[in-house]
Write a protein that holds these residues in place. Structure first.
Motif, PDB file in Angstrom:
ATOM      1  N   ILE A  15       0.850  -1.202   0.000  1.00 48.26           N
ATOM      2  CA  ILE A  15       0.000   0.000   0.000  1.00 48.26           C
ATOM      3  C   ILE A  15       0.879   1.244   0.000  1.00 48.26           C
ATOM      4  N   VAL A  48       0.434   5.349   0.609  1.00 49.14           N
ATOM      5  CA  VAL A  48      -0.472   6.421   1.023  1.00 49.14           C
ATOM      6  C   VAL A  48       0.303   7.487   1.790  1.00 49.14           C
ATOM      7  N   VAL A  81      -4.251   7.500   6.947  1.00 49.61           N
ATOM      8  CA  VAL A  81      -5.351   7.684   5.993  1.00 49.61           C
ATOM      9  C   VAL A  81      -6.204   8.891   6.380  1.00 49.61           C
ATOM     10  N   ALA A 107      -5.392   6.067  -0.815  1.00 46.20           N
ATOM     11  CA  ALA A 107      -4.421   4.969  -0.732  1.00 46.20           C
ATOM     12  C   ALA A 107      -4.505   4.105  -1.990  1.00 46.20           C
ATOM     13  N   SER A 152      -3.060   0.381  -3.848  1.00 48.14           N
ATOM     14  CA  SER A 152      -2.451  -0.920  -3.535  1.00 48.14           C
ATOM     15  C   SER A 152      -1.778  -1.508  -4.774  1.00 48.14           C
ATOM     16  N   THR A 165     -12.684   5.016  -0.933  1.00 47.16           N
ATOM     17  CA  THR A 165     -11.484   4.333  -1.421  1.00 47.16           C
ATOM     18  C   THR A 165     -11.833   3.397  -2.563  1.00 47.16           C
ATOM     19  N   MET A 193      -7.729  -1.023   4.076  1.00 47.61           N
ATOM     20  CA  MET A 193      -7.697   0.080   3.105  1.00 47.61           C
ATOM     21  C   MET A 193      -9.065   0.251   2.437  1.00 47.61           C
ATOM     22  N   SER A 247     -12.158   0.596   5.238  1.00 49.23           N
ATOM     23  CA  SER A 247     -12.053   1.859   5.973  1.00 49.23           C
ATOM     24  C   SER A 247     -12.514   1.676   7.417  1.00 49.23           C
TER      25      SER A 247
END
Length: 279
Positions: free
Chosen positions: A30, A32, A52, A59, A61, A166, A268, A271
């Motif tokens: 990840i 971010v 985050v 973010a 991946s 996300t 991610m 959330s």
């Protein structure tokens, strides 16, 4: 027969699975807020959620490389299985399949099979457990594949999240009209299609009502629940997960129930406050 099950890191492993020696995690990564995070045992959910919350950018991946899967296949075990995130949501499946080709070019034929979970998170966990169950029953490699592929077809995935941002920003909600009713606190109940894409199943005002609606969806869809394991993953909201478990157990009986905290990739996408149910 000796066997090994490689699960990409969107699938959470229970402590028993980790201790058994049969499972291995292929880590996604990840990026971010200037941080590069490997989704392995070093993942710190609290620290990640803080980053985050403090970062404007979304973010992103990246999936394990084909070489990573190839390394995983290169082992003493005679039967090797990989379980990946839905191929509709990640490149992990394609990576695992390509890793198999690379392995065969390098080392020759071996019993390797890659399962497209058509799910994520604890959906992968349940598939990995099913593989082990089949192996422990002494099934042949082909029988394991057939039994587990059939199991994947009847598995259902549901989730309620505090925010879909996300998923939306990473292009995982294609074809879904974005629920832009945040002022009204409308929370959608989401699920997976048989192909492994994301679909909206319903909506409710507030998380509590959305979770209750999700429980309704699960109980309407589930068949032979007493033969199945119910798996619940939560992102930093254990009490909410326990409440969902309680609501579901009031409506159906299950062979077993697993509650797990989300690892990196699931955290991610789910959330803070998200709950995922697979049965």
């Amino acid at each position: 027969m000796s066997y090994k099950i490689i699960v990409d890191s969107c699938g959470e492993l229970t402590e028993e699975m980790k201790a058994s020696g049969h499972y291995e995690t292929a880590s996604l990564q990840i990026d971010v807020g200037g941080h590069h995070i490997v989704d392995d045992e070093t993942f710190d959910q609290a620290s990640f959620l803080k980053i985050v919350a403090e970062t404007e950018e979304c973010a992103k991946s990246s999936c394990p490389s084909p070489e990573r899967y190839m390394e995983g296949y290169h082992c003493e075990e005679e039967h090797v299985y990989a379980v990946t995130l839905s191929a509709e949501l990640s490149g992990s499946y394609n990576s695992a399949v390509l890793g198999k080709s690379l392995y065969e070019e390098e080392y020759g034929e071996k019993d390797i099979h890659v399962f497209n979970s058509r799910s994520a998170s604890v959906g992968e966990t349940l598939i990995a457990l099913k593989i082990a169950e089949c192996e422990e029953q002494g099934m042949t490699f082909e029988q394991v594949i057939d039994t587990v592929e059939a199991y994947i077809c009847e598995q259902n995935t549901y989730f309620v999240l505090e925010t879909l941002e996300t998923l939306r920003k990473n292009g995982r909600l294609t074809g879904i009209k974005s629920v832009m009713a945040s002022a009204l606190n409308i929370k959608p109940v989401m699920g997976a299609t048989p192909e492994g894409t994301i679909v909206q199943l319903g909506k409710a005002r507030g998380v509590k009502k959305a979770l209750a609606k999700m429980v309704e969806e699960v109980t309407v869809q589930v068949q032979n629940s007493e033969q199945k394991i119910l798996a619940i993953a939560h992102c930093n909201c254990l009490e909410r997960a326990k409440e969902v478990k309680k609501m579901l157990e009031e409506k159906a009986s299950f062979r077993d129930v697993i509650i797990l905290d989300t690892a990196g990739i699931s955290s991610m996408y789910a959330s803070d406050g998200g709950v995922i149910v697979v049965v």
